[in-house]
Enzyme design. Structure first.
Site, PDB file in Angstrom:
ATOM      1  N   SER A   1       0.562  59.837  47.470  1.00  0.00           N
ATOM      2  CA  SER A   1       0.403  60.024  46.037  1.00  0.00           C
ATOM      3  C   SER A   1       0.208  61.489  45.707  1.00  0.00           C
ATOM      4  CB  SER A   1      -0.815  59.217  45.559  1.00  0.00           C
ATOM      5  OG  SER A   1      -1.117  59.482  44.205  1.00  0.00           O
ATOM      6  N   SER A   2       0.969  62.023  44.762  1.00  0.00           N
ATOM      7  CA  SER A   2       0.838  63.403  44.301  1.00  0.00           C
ATOM      8  C   SER A   2       1.059  64.364  45.474  1.00  0.00           C
ATOM      9  CB  SER A   2      -0.527  63.605  43.629  1.00  0.00           C
ATOM     10  OG  SER A   2      -0.579  64.845  42.956  1.00  0.00           O
TER      11      SER A   2
END
Length: 419
Positions: A148-149
């Site tokens: 994520s990210s």
């Protein structure tokens, strides 16, 4: 059981005094830290989750957190560990140690991190995979990356640098490989990569960056699944298009999808052959993965079968709204209660605002859009609702005379009672 524990403790003590290194063992429903997993130029920490029930050669998933997070935090805040219990795969949770001005992030900016075998975090992560293969019997032919990210950015990185190690990846809110020029280019707000229009290159230019990362590689490339929220402003939604261009060019595919569909409300999927698929999540900000997305990633990897397109939340739920209004403004507090018998993880609550109301700010969740049918998604610290427990969220809004409480609450895919 007590006698066995005492015997094991005594044995560990004896071996320690004898100068013999005892590698940690993963046990039922536990996250274990490994402190000596091999070459570690990134100075990273490694945690691993090994379910009790697994095949002789289980698949391995490297699951990577966002900036400011950690491996244990991503273990607690995502659904991969619970799915590992169900489907028998190993999850490796790296913890980044590189300071990027706003917390520890995975290094996707340095020259070393953009060269195969160059050093930094990518080499450390491959060492973790090798350790898990040797220690737990992980299948070297079924290694996958997700994150994520910052972890989504590193997913792109690992598939570009080590196509012979990873079979597929699922990048949530990432950027194309090679997007960042250097460390100064990394922080949002100052970055050409994440700035508006700064990462606009041709598909071939993006594809060349991947091909140059491992010159001469002619083997099979890992398949790529890409996710992004349409309301993401931290890592702009426009970067999803750049990622699509990069990986379709790597595979020699057309920029026109071969199929499009909506497998779940708000999930718009575009497929490019069998190798690349992209999800645009309507109204979502910088908050992925949310409920059901880990299962969709595992299905793409081939670890599981096709998931239920609308998996139900175990048990029932209720929401108690409380509104305080004045002139043309109001605040609304929503108490979400899990009335079922199973824990709810990574929740999203959909509801309808009264006509003329517009959300201006909120707390304990992210809200999008600001009018009409709104979806509130959990914050990083309250993504779990145990049975019989509640989570309190709320928002401030303007109104044009109608200060009624929100209505029609749906938690993930389950309608909730009110009161």
């Amino acid at each position: 059981m007590t006698a066995r524990r005492s015997t094991f403790t005594a044995l560990v003590t004896l071996l320690t005094f004898a100068g013999i290194l005892v590698a940690p063992q993963a046990s039922a429903a536990s996250l274990v830290e490994v402190t000596a997993f091999g070459d570690n130029p990134g100075g990273m920490r490694m945690h691993v989750y090994v379910p009790d029930s697994r095949p002789a050669s289980p698949a391995m998933v490297v699951a990577m957190h966002g900036c400011g997070g950690s491996g244990p935090g991503f273990y607690s805040g995502s659904e991969f560990a619970s799915l590992a219990d169900r489907h028998g795969f190993i999850v490796i949770y790296p913890s980044a140690q590189q300071e990027a001005g706003f917390g520890k992030c995975f290094d996707t900016w340095s020259d070393a991190a953009k060269r195969r075998g160059g050093g930094s975090d990518p080499v450390s992560i491959v060492s973790m995979v090798t350790y898990a293969q040797q220690r737990y019997g992980g299948d070297p032919g079924r290694v996958f990356a997700t994150g994520s990210s910052s972890g989504g950015m590193m997913t792109n990185e690992m598939l570009a640098l080590y196509p012979d190690v990873f079979k597929a990846g699922a990048a949530f809110m990432g950027v194309p490989f090679g997007c960042f020029a250097n460390a100064a280019d990394y922080p949002p707000g100052a970055s050409r990569c994440t700035g508006n229009g700064g990462a606009n290159r041709t598909p071939q230019q993006w594809g060349d960056l991947v091909r140059q990362a491992y010159p001469g590689y002619t083997g099979t490339r890992p398949r790529m699944q890409l996710w992004h929220g349409t309301a993401d402003t931290l890592v702009p939604y426009s970067l999803l298009r750049e990622e699509i261009e990069q990986w379709t060019d790597v595979f020699g595919l057309s920029q026109t999808p071969t199929s499009t569909d909506t497998p779940r409300a708000g999930w718009n999927r575009s497929r490019y052959g069998d190798e690349v698929e992209a999800y645009s999540i309507q109204g979502a900000g910088h908050s992925l993965p949310s409920s059901g997305m880990a299962a969709a990633a595992l299905e793409f990897f081939g670890i599981t079968g096709t998931p239920d397109p609308d998996p139900p939340v175990p048990g029932t739920c209720s929401v108690k709204p409380t509104v305080n209004a004045w002139n043309n403004g109001l605040t609304a507090s929503l108490a979400i209660t899990n009335n079922g018998t199973a824990t709810i993880n990574m929740w999203s609550l959909a509801f309808t605002l009264a006509s003329g109301q517009t959300i201006t700010s909120g707390w304990n969740a992210t809200y999008a859009p600001s009018t009409g049918q709104v979806t509130a998604r959990n914050a990083g610290y309250n993504g779990t609702i145990p049975p019989g427990r509640s989570v309190d969220i709320g928002f401030q809004a303007t109104h044009t005379g109608n200060a009624a409480a929100p209505s029609s609450f749906v938690l993930n895919s389950t309608a909730c009672s009110t009161g």
